[in-house]
Scaffold this motif. Structure first.
Motif, PDB file in Angstrom:
ATOM      1  N   GLN A  10      54.981  33.804  68.686  1.00 16.86           N
ATOM      2  CA  GLN A  10      54.508  35.258  68.355  1.00 16.86           C
ATOM      3  C   GLN A  10      54.375  35.854  66.920  1.00 16.86           C
ATOM      4  OE1 GLN A  10      57.417  36.739  71.125  1.00 16.86           O
ATOM      5  NE2 GLN A  10      55.964  36.994  72.777  1.00 16.86           N
ATOM      6  N   ALA A  11      55.407  34.898  66.258  1.00 14.41           N
ATOM      7  CA  ALA A  11      55.349  35.083  64.624  1.00 14.41           C
ATOM      8  C   ALA A  11      54.007  34.642  63.919  1.00 14.41           C
ATOM      9  CB  ALA A  11      56.519  34.660  64.137  1.00 14.41           C
ATOM     10  N   ILE A  12      53.612  33.561  64.338  1.00 13.93           N
ATOM     11  CA  ILE A  12      52.294  33.179  64.180  1.00 13.93           C
ATOM     12  C   ILE A  12      51.321  34.030  64.412  1.00 13.93           C
ATOM     13  CG2 ILE A  12      50.688  31.087  64.413  1.00 13.93           C
ATOM     14  CD1 ILE A  12      53.084  29.285  64.783  1.00 13.93           C
ATOM     15  N   GLU A  13      51.026  34.321  65.579  1.00 19.57           N
ATOM     16  CA  GLU A  13      50.203  35.364  65.874  1.00 19.57           C
ATOM     17  C   GLU A  13      50.243  36.695  65.323  1.00 19.57           C
ATOM     18  OE1 GLU A  13      50.675  34.944  70.071  1.00 19.57           O
ATOM     19  OE2 GLU A  13      49.363  33.127  69.872  1.00 19.57           O
ATOM     20  N   GLY A  14      51.475  37.370  65.095  1.00 18.72           N
ATOM     21  CA  GLY A  14      51.628  38.687  64.550  1.00 18.72           C
ATOM     22  C   GLY A  14      51.117  38.347  63.159  1.00 18.72           C
ATOM     23  N   GLN A  15      51.343  37.346  62.385  1.00 17.85           N
ATOM     24  CA  GLN A  15      50.956  37.450  60.889  1.00 17.85           C
ATOM     25  C   GLN A  15      49.486  37.084  60.863  1.00 17.85           C
ATOM     26  OE1 GLN A  15      53.163  37.713  57.981  1.00 17.85           O
ATOM     27  NE2 GLN A  15      54.595  38.602  59.504  1.00 17.85           N
ATOM     28  N   GLY A  16      48.881  36.843  62.043  1.00 19.01           N
ATOM     29  CA  GLY A  16      47.417  36.366  61.822  1.00 19.01           C
ATOM     30  C   GLY A  16      46.913  35.243  61.151  1.00 19.01           C
ATOM     31  N   ILE A  17      47.794  34.074  61.499  1.00 11.94           N
ATOM     32  CA  ILE A  17      47.839  32.804  60.906  1.00 11.94           C
ATOM     33  C   ILE A  17      47.312  31.979  61.835  1.00 11.94           C
ATOM     34  CG2 ILE A  17      49.059  30.918  59.583  1.00 11.94           C
ATOM     35  CD1 ILE A  17      49.956  33.103  58.080  1.00 11.94           C
ATOM     36  N   ASP A  18      46.357  30.927  61.381  1.00 11.07           N
ATOM     37  CA  ASP A  18      46.042  29.949  62.492  1.00 11.07           C
ATOM     38  C   ASP A  18      46.029  28.597  61.731  1.00 11.07           C
ATOM     39  OD1 ASP A  18      44.524  28.660  64.496  1.00 11.07           O
ATOM     40  OD2 ASP A  18      42.647  29.296  63.991  1.00 11.07           O
ATOM     41  N   ARG A  19      46.089  27.311  62.462  1.00  6.77           N
ATOM     42  CA  ARG A  19      46.232  26.095  61.858  1.00  6.77           C
ATOM     43  C   ARG A  19      47.413  26.058  61.134  1.00  6.77           C
ATOM     44  NH1 ARG A  19      39.922  25.201  59.542  1.00  6.77           N
ATOM     45  NH2 ARG A  19      38.839  26.246  61.499  1.00  6.77           N
ATOM     46  N   VAL A  20      48.361  26.385  61.874  1.00  2.73           N
ATOM     47  CA  VAL A  20      49.874  26.280  61.328  1.00  2.73           C
ATOM     48  C   VAL A  20      50.889  25.517  62.179  1.00  2.73           C
ATOM     49  CG1 VAL A  20      50.384  28.555  61.958  1.00  2.73           C
ATOM     50  CG2 VAL A  20      51.414  27.539  59.893  1.00  2.73           C
ATOM     51  N   VAL A  21      51.740  25.160  61.898  1.00  4.05           N
ATOM     52  CA  VAL A  21      53.073  24.713  62.545  1.00  4.05           C
ATOM     53  C   VAL A  21      54.240  25.218  61.841  1.00  4.05           C
ATOM     54  CG1 VAL A  21      53.133  22.415  61.483  1.00  4.05           C
ATOM     55  CG2 VAL A  21      54.512  22.921  63.493  1.00  4.05           C
ATOM     56  N   VAL A  22      55.346  25.925  62.576  1.00 10.61           N
ATOM     57  CA  VAL A  22      56.496  26.143  62.196  1.00 10.61           C
ATOM     58  C   VAL A  22      57.641  25.558  62.941  1.00 10.61           C
ATOM     59  CG1 VAL A  22      57.808  28.331  61.670  1.00 10.61           C
ATOM     60  CG2 VAL A  22      55.334  28.314  61.706  1.00 10.61           C
ATOM     61  N   VAL A  23      58.642  25.244  62.111  1.00  9.95           N
ATOM     62  CA  VAL A  23      59.780  24.378  62.602  1.00  9.95           C
ATOM     63  C   VAL A  23      60.922  25.381  62.176  1.00  9.95           C
ATOM     64  CG1 VAL A  23      61.335  22.263  62.971  1.00  9.95           C
ATOM     65  CG2 VAL A  23      58.741  22.140  62.436  1.00  9.95           C
ATOM     66  N   VAL A  24      61.749  26.019  63.140  1.00 10.76           N
ATOM     67  CA  VAL A  24      62.665  26.597  62.612  1.00 10.76           C
ATOM     68  C   VAL A  24      64.241  25.955  63.193  1.00 10.76           C
ATOM     69  CG1 VAL A  24      64.171  28.921  62.885  1.00 10.76           C
ATOM     70  CG2 VAL A  24      61.848  28.968  62.951  1.00 10.76           C
ATOM     71  N   THR A  25      64.922  25.424  62.142  1.00 13.11           N
ATOM     72  CA  THR A  25      66.044  24.561  62.421  1.00 13.11           C
ATOM     73  C   THR A  25      67.275  25.678  62.484  1.00 13.11           C
ATOM     74  OG1 THR A  25      65.020  22.776  61.488  1.00 13.11           O
ATOM     75  CG2 THR A  25      67.358  22.682  61.562  1.00 13.11           C
ATOM     76  N   ARG A  26      68.186  25.383  63.315  1.00 18.82           N
ATOM     77  CA  ARG A  26      69.304  26.163  63.464  1.00 18.82           C
ATOM     78  C   ARG A  26      70.492  25.391  63.522  1.00 18.82           C
ATOM     79  NH1 ARG A  26      71.978  29.414  68.624  1.00 18.82           N
ATOM     80  NH2 ARG A  26      73.487  30.702  67.574  1.00 18.82           N
ATOM     81  N   TRP A  27      71.578  25.786  62.379  1.00 14.41           N
ATOM     82  CA  TRP A  27      72.946  25.256  62.562  1.00 14.41           C
ATOM     83  C   TRP A  27      73.785  26.200  62.944  1.00 14.41           C
ATOM     84  CZ3 TRP A  27      69.125  24.345  58.797  1.00 14.41           C
ATOM     85  CH2 TRP A  27      68.799  22.865  58.713  1.00 14.41           C
ATOM     86  N   PHE A  28      74.396  25.911  64.203  1.00 19.45           N
ATOM     87  CA  PHE A  28      75.293  26.965  64.878  1.00 19.45           C
ATOM     88  C   PHE A  28      76.609  27.111  64.056  1.00 19.45           C
ATOM     89  CE2 PHE A  28      78.330  28.063  68.282  1.00 19.45           C
ATOM     90  CZ  PHE A  28      77.979  29.370  68.742  1.00 19.45           C
ATOM     91  N   GLY A  29      76.946  28.789  63.891  1.00 17.76           N
ATOM     92  CA  GLY A  29      78.197  28.759  63.242  1.00 17.76           C
ATOM     93  C   GLY A  29      79.284  29.611  63.784  1.00 17.76           C
ATOM     94  N   GLY A  30      79.095  29.403  65.225  1.00 18.97           N
ATOM     95  CA  GLY A  30      80.174  29.776  65.902  1.00 18.97           C
ATOM     96  C   GLY A  30      80.314  31.049  67.054  1.00 18.97           C
ATOM     97  N   ILE A  31      79.120  31.862  66.213  1.00 15.66           N
ATOM     98  CA  ILE A  31      78.933  33.136  67.071  1.00 15.66           C
ATOM     99  C   ILE A  31      77.764  33.286  67.929  1.00 15.66           C
ATOM    100  CG2 ILE A  31      78.568  35.834  66.749  1.00 15.66           C
ATOM    101  CD1 ILE A  31      80.188  35.342  63.979  1.00 15.66           C
ATOM    102  N   LYS A  32      77.733  33.495  69.124  1.00 12.41           N
ATOM    103  CA  LYS A  32      76.675  33.219  70.170  1.00 12.41           C
ATOM    104  C   LYS A  32      75.753  34.749  69.867  1.00 12.41           C
ATOM    105  CE  LYS A  32      78.231  30.472  74.025  1.00 12.41           C
ATOM    106  NZ  LYS A  32      77.574  29.364  73.371  1.00 12.41           N
ATOM    107  N   LEU A  33      74.697  34.513  69.736  1.00 12.73           N
ATOM    108  CA  LEU A  33      73.680  35.621  69.335  1.00 12.73           C
ATOM    109  C   LEU A  33      73.097  36.433  70.711  1.00 12.73           C
ATOM    110  CD1 LEU A  33      71.393  34.226  66.477  1.00 12.73           C
ATOM    111  CD2 LEU A  33      73.992  35.453  66.424  1.00 12.73           C
ATOM    112  N   GLY A  34      73.209  35.485  71.822  1.00 16.07           N
ATOM    113  CA  GLY A  34      72.746  36.139  73.103  1.00 16.07           C
ATOM    114  C   GLY A  34      71.139  36.246  72.817  1.00 16.07           C
ATOM    115  N   ALA A  35      70.426  36.359  73.997  1.00 17.31           N
ATOM    116  CA  ALA A  35      69.033  35.919  74.203  1.00 17.31           C
ATOM    117  C   ALA A  35      68.047  36.891  73.047  1.00 17.31           C
ATOM    118  CB  ALA A  35      68.677  36.185  75.411  1.00 17.31           C
ATOM    119  N   GLY A  36      68.464  38.097  73.260  1.00 20.71           N
ATOM    120  CA  GLY A  36      67.776  39.184  72.156  1.00 20.71           C
ATOM    121  C   GLY A  36      68.040  38.779  70.827  1.00 20.71           C
ATOM    122  N   GLY A  37      69.155  38.201  70.515  1.00 24.36           N
ATOM    123  CA  GLY A  37      69.750  37.968  69.061  1.00 24.36           C
ATOM    124  C   GLY A  37      68.902  36.745  68.643  1.00 24.36           C
TER     125      GLY A  37
END
Length: 199
Positions: free
Chosen positions: A79-106
């Protein structure tokens, strides 16, 4: 047609710390799903908690939550890709968990927000619609043909020689096709004519 789509000029990365978890977005321009998946493998960190990703290439898209709850990672990145009007792109978001759960919305806000900010900051380049042409020309005209068509933004994909000359396959910006066809007739003094290839 809506505003012109863009892709990224070069790979870009952006990181955010959200409630002790670190989120690192890597984004890169790609033209095929194979390229997108290769990039995912290249930048994913095996020591991280999750490597979530999405790509969009025209009508083709895929996303992956990599073990995060369904809908909280891959889809927000897409949705971020589409919202920014970008095409022909790949986005990888890597997460290192820090001990606090964010919940689904977070989580959705963290993945989507980090991806969107990465794309917002990255340098963009407009996607130019290309048309593919074929042309057969004499050996004598070949050097001039290539030089003149290159000036018009043509990219040569392949050339095949035969007894009469050479057949070129090229891609040209769609909005310059009429000009390119006229230039070909001109250079060859009417002996060569471009024909459209299926892209």
């Amino acid at each position: 047609m809506s505003s012109m789509l863009h892709t990224l000029a070069a790979p870009y990365q952006h990181s955010e710390d959200i409630r002790k978890s670190r989120f690192l977005a890597h984004a890169a321009p790609v033209t095929t799903p194979q390229q997108a998946l290769a990039y995912v493998q290249e930048v994913s960190d095996a020591s991280a908690t999750h490597n979530c990703w999405a790509y969009r290439i025209g009508q083709d898209y895929r996303f992956n939550d990599d073990g995060e709850p369904g809908g909280t990672a891959g889809r927000p990145i897409l949705q971020a890709i589409e919202g920014q009007g970008i095409d022909r792109v790949v986005v990888v978001v890597t997460r290192w968990f820090g001990g606090i759960k964010l919940g689904a919305g977070g989580l959705a806000r963290a993945y989507g927000g980090t991806a969107a900010e990465c794309l917002r900051l990255a340098e963009r380049t407009p996607i130019v619609a290309m048309a593919r042409l074929g042309v057969h020309c004499d050996f004598a005209d070949l050097a001039l043909m290539k030089a003149r068509l290159k000036d018009l933004g043509a990219a040569f994909e392949q050339e095949a020689f035969d007894a009469e000359g050479v057949t070129l396959q090229l891609s040209v910006p769609a909005d310059r096709m009429v000009e390119v066809k006229a230039r070909i007739v001109d250079i060859s003094r009417g002996r060569s004519e471009a024909f459209l290839l299926d892209s």
